[in-house]
Scaffold this motif. Structure first.
Motif, short mmCIF file in Angstrom:
data_model
loop_
_atom_site.label_atom_id
_atom_site.label_comp_id
_atom_site.label_asym_id
_atom_site.label_seq_id
_atom_site.Cartn_x
_atom_site.Cartn_y
_atom_site.Cartn_z
N GLU A 76 0.86 -1.17 0.00
CA GLU A 76 0.00 0.00 0.00
C GLU A 76 0.91 1.23 0.00
OE1 GLU A 76 -3.35 0.11 -0.21
OE2 GLU A 76 -3.24 -2.06 -0.50
N VAL A 77 0.33 2.42 -0.17
CA VAL A 77 1.14 3.64 -0.23
C VAL A 77 1.96 3.77 1.06
CG1 VAL A 77 1.09 6.16 -0.31
CG2 VAL A 77 -0.42 4.82 -1.79
N PHE A 78 3.26 3.83 0.90
CA PHE A 78 4.23 4.00 2.00
C PHE A 78 4.18 2.86 3.02
CE2 PHE A 78 4.40 8.95 1.54
CZ PHE A 78 5.02 8.78 0.32
N THR A 79 3.63 1.72 2.65
CA THR A 79 3.54 0.58 3.56
C THR A 79 4.23 -0.61 2.90
OG1 THR A 79 1.43 1.34 4.43
CG2 THR A 79 1.98 -0.96 4.81
N SER A 80 5.08 -1.29 3.63
CA SER A 80 5.81 -2.39 3.00
C SER A 80 4.84 -3.47 2.52
CB SER A 80 6.79 -3.00 4.00
OG SER A 80 6.08 -3.76 4.93
N PRO A 81 5.25 -4.25 1.51
CA PRO A 81 4.43 -5.37 1.07
C PRO A 81 4.34 -6.42 2.17
CG PRO A 81 6.58 -5.39 -0.02
CD PRO A 81 6.51 -4.13 0.77
N VAL A 82 3.44 -7.39 1.98
CA VAL A 82 3.25 -8.43 2.99
C VAL A 82 3.99 -9.70 2.55
CG1 VAL A 82 1.06 -7.49 3.79
CG2 VAL A 82 1.06 -9.13 1.93
N GLY A 108 9.62 -2.04 8.71
CA GLY A 108 8.55 -2.84 8.11
C GLY A 108 9.05 -3.67 6.94
N ASP A 109 9.81 -3.06 6.05
CA ASP A 109 10.33 -3.81 4.91
C ASP A 109 11.22 -4.96 5.37
OD1 ASP A 109 9.60 -1.08 4.00
OD2 ASP A 109 10.24 -1.81 2.05
N ASN A 112 9.08 -7.86 6.94
CA ASN A 112 8.26 -8.63 5.98
C ASN A 112 9.14 -9.45 5.03
OD1 ASN A 112 5.24 -8.00 6.32
ND2 ASN A 112 6.20 -6.01 6.55
#
Lengths: 330, 208
Positions: A76-82, A108-109, A112
Motif C-alpha cells: 500500500e502507499v508507503f507501507t511495506s508489502p506483505v 517494516g520492509d 516482511n
C-alpha cells in the motif's frame, strides 16, 4: 485533496492495472500484487526481487525487465508489502539459481522480507538479502533502526541486475549489490510535504520560505528545517553531508532525483551545482541520471545520490537495460 | 474467558480502530508516514472476516488465526509485530477452552517477548512496547493480588493508556519516528496509542 484516483482504497490496484496495460513486457499478477518480468523465471539465472511501499514510482515496478529486476512487490502507499506477496514473487522468479532480495532499510520492509525469506527457504528456494541504507541524514547506531534506504536502491537494482543477467551465481550478485550500497550515499531536501491519499492532507506543514533538510521518501519531516535559499546553497548543504560521511573522489555515478513534484528544469539546475561541487572536491561525474526515479508522491524537492565507481561497477552500469523507466544499450 | 469472549475482543478492537482510524493516522503523520490507522483498520477488518469464515473452536486457535491474518494483510512494521503478538498469545493458550486471568497474563508475556524479539525494542524506545509492557506488568500484578477478572483487565487497560501517554516526551529510538531524532519528542507514539486501544477493547469485551 485533489488526486487522479478512483477511490482511496483502490489506488495500488488501479495503478497496477495501468502498468499491466501499458507494458506488455511485464506480467502483472493483480491478485497477489506482483509485477513480473514476462517469461520469469529464467532457468539458471539468479532472480532479483525488490519491493516496498507504493508512492515511490517508478521504483520498483518501473525497474522490472532485462538487466534489472525480475519481480517487484508494491505495498500500500508507503507501507511495506506483505510476506504472501513476497513469497509469490520469490517462487515466481526462482530459476534454480536462487533469489536476491533487495530491501530498503525500514523496519517494516526488513520484517516482511525476513519472514518471506524464511518461508521461501522452507520451500527450497535459496534466498540472499541485501539491505540498502545509503541516507546520510540518519545517524546510524546499534540502538536505532539505522539508516534509511533511498536513491541507492536504483543503483543496486541496476548493477546487480546486470551481473545476474550474465549468469553469475547468487553469492557474486549479492556481493556486488552490497558493494554498490557501501559505495553509495544520499541526502534529500523537501520544498513541500506530500499528501498520502488515505490521510487526505499534507504530512507536515512547511512555510513558504522554509525547506526540510534530510528527508526520507515517505513524507516524513527531515532532521532540521532551514530557510529557503539559492539552489547552489541548498546543494552545498546536501553535498557537504555526503562528503563528510564518505569523502567524494574519483569517478562517480551521480543521480539527481526528483521527489515527484519538481520541475525537470530545477533538477538540472541542481545537477549543475552538484557537478561543480564534485569538481571542486576532485571527483568526476562520469555517469549521471537526472529525473524522477525514487519519488515521494507529489512532494517537491530532490535527493542526490553518489556512488564511487570501480571499473567493474561502471561496466555493469553501462550494460544493456530495458525496463519501463530505465533503458539503454539494447 | 472463552472463545466467544476473545471473538468479542476482536470485534471491539475492530470497532475501536475504525473509530480512531483518522486519529491514529494523524499521530503517524506527525512522526511517521501517515498510514497506521488505515493499515490497522484493513488488518482487523480482515481478521474479523477470517474469524467469520473459519469459526475457530478455542481461544488459542482464534488468536493464532487473527495473528496470521494481520501478518498477511497489514504490511509495514505493524503487521508482523501485531501479528506476532496475537500468534504468540494464541500459542501460549494451547488447546484450553477457558482462559483464566493467570493464563491471560502468561499469554500477554509471550506476546511481549515475541514483539521484542522481532522488533528489538526496549521500554522507553517510544514504540508499542511502551504500552504493551506496562499492561503485561499490571495484569501480572493484578493476578498476584487476586483481583477479579474485570478489575484485572481494568488495571491492564489503565497501564497501557498511561504507557502510551508517557511516550509523548520520549525521543524515538526504533521505527520510522527514530529518523526524526530529537524532533520526535512531543508526540504520542502511534503504535503505543493503538496498543492502548487493544486493551481498552479487552476491558470493553469483559463488560459486554
Amino acid at each position: 485533496m485533489k488526486k487522479l484516483i478512483n477511490s482511496v482504497d483502490s489506488v495500488v490496484t488501479d495503478a497496477l492495472r495501468g502498468i499491466a496495460a501499458a507494458h506488455p513486457s511485464l506480467r502483472v499478477d493483480l491478485e497477489n500484487k506482483v509485477v513480473f518480468r514476462a517469461g520469469a523465471p529464467r532457468p539458471g539465472k539468479v532472480g532479483l526481487v525488490s519491493g516496498g511501499g507504493s508512492g515511490h514510482e517508478p521504483l520498483h515496478g518501473g525497474f522490472v525487465g532485462h538487466g534489472m529486476l525480475d519481480a517487484a512487490c508494491p505495498g500500500e502507499v508507503f507501507t511495506s508489502p506483505v510476506p504472501d506477496q513476497l513469497i509469490e514473487a520469490t517462487k515466481g522468479v526462482d530459476g534454480g539459481a536462487g533469489v536476491l532480495h533487495i530491501v530498503k532499510n525500514y523496519t517494516g520492509d526488513v520484517l516482511n522480507f525476513q519472514m518471506a525469506a524464511e518461508l521461501s527457504g522452507d520451500e527450497g528456494v535459496e534466498v540472499a538479502t541485501v539491505l540498502v541504507n545509503d541516507d546520510v541524514a540518519v545517524q546510524d547506531s546499534l540502538f536505532t533502526a539505522g539508516r534509511r534506504g533511498t536513491g541507492a536502491t536504483l543503483f543496486v537494482e541496476k548493477i546487480a541486475g546486470a551481473l545476474a543477467e550474465t549468469g553469475a551465481p547468487l553469492a557474486e550478485v549479492a556481493r556486488v549489490a552490497r558493494e554498490v550500497n557501501e559505495r553509495s550515499r544520499s541526502f534529500g531536501v523537501a520544498l513541500t510535504p506530500c499528501t498520502v491519499p488515505a490521510a487526505g492532507k499534507p504530512t507536515f506543514e512547511l512555510g513558504d520560505t522554509e525547506i526540510e533538510l534530510g528527508i526520507g521518501i515517505h513524507g516524513e519531516p527531515g532532521r532540521t528545517r532551514a530557510p529557503m535559499r539559492e539552489a547552489r546553497e541548498i546543494v552545498r548543504t546536501a553535498m557537504d553531508a555526503i562528503d563528510a560521511d564518505l569523502p567524494l573522489s574519483g569517478e562517480t555515478l551521480v543521480m539527481v532525483n526528483g521527489m515527484g513534484g519538481t520541475p525537470l528544469i530545477e533538477l538540472y539546475i541542481v545537477f549543475a551545482e552538484v557537478e561543480a561541487y564534485l569538481r571542486e572536491k576532485g571527483a568526476t561525474a562520469v555517469r549521471s541520471l537526472v529525473g524522477n526515479y525514487v519519488t515521494s508522491l507529489d512532494m517537491q524537492g530532490f535527493s542526490v545520490t553518489t556512488c564511487s565507481l570501480t571499473g567493474e561497477l561502471t561496466r555493469l552500469w553501462d550494460a544493456p537495460v530495458e525496463t519501463p523507466a530505465l533503458r539503454w544499450g539494447r | 474467558m472463552n472463545t466467544q469472549f476473545f471473538a468479542a475482543w476482536i470485534e471491539e478492537i475492530a470497532a475501536a480502530v475504525r473509530a480512531q482510524r483518522d486519529h491514529l493516522t494523524q499521530l503517524d503523520a506527525a512522526i511517521g508516514d501517515a498510514d497506521h490507522g488505515a493499515n490497522l483498520d484493513r488488518g482487523f477488518t480482515a481478521a474479523r472476516e477470517a474469524l467469520a469464515g473459519a469459526s475457530p473452536q478455542t481461544p488459542g486457535a482464534l488468536l493464532v488465526l487473527v495473528g496470521s491474518t494481520l501478518i498477511r494483510k497489514v504490511g509495514g512494521a505493524s503487521g508482523p509485530l501485531y501479528g506476532t503478538a496475537f500468534r504468540e498469545m494464541g500459542k501460549a493458550f494451547g488447546e484450553a477452552a477457558e482462559i483464566s486471568p493467570a493464563e491471560l497474563s502468561t499469554g500477554l508475556n509471550a506476546a511481549l517477548s515475541g514483539v521484542q524479539r522481532l522488533g528489538a525494542a526496549a521500554e522507553g524506545d517510544k514504540t508499542m512496547v511502551d504500552a504493551l509492557a506496562p499492561a503485561a506488568q499490571a495484569l501480572a500484578q493484578a493476578v498476584r493480588d487476586g483481583l477479579k477478572p474485570e478489575e484485572a483487565l481494568e488495571a491492564a487497560a489503565a497501564a497501557a493508556e498511561q504507557g502510551a501517554r508517557a511516550t509523548v516526551p520520549l525521543q524515538a529510538r526504533k521505527g520510522r519516528a527514530s529518523y526524526l531524532g530529537p524532533r520526535s519528542v512531543g508526540h504520542e507514539d502511534p503504535g503505543a496509542a493503538s496498543t492502548a486501544l487493544l486493551f481498552g477493547a479487552l476491558k470493553a469485551a469483559a463488560s459486554r
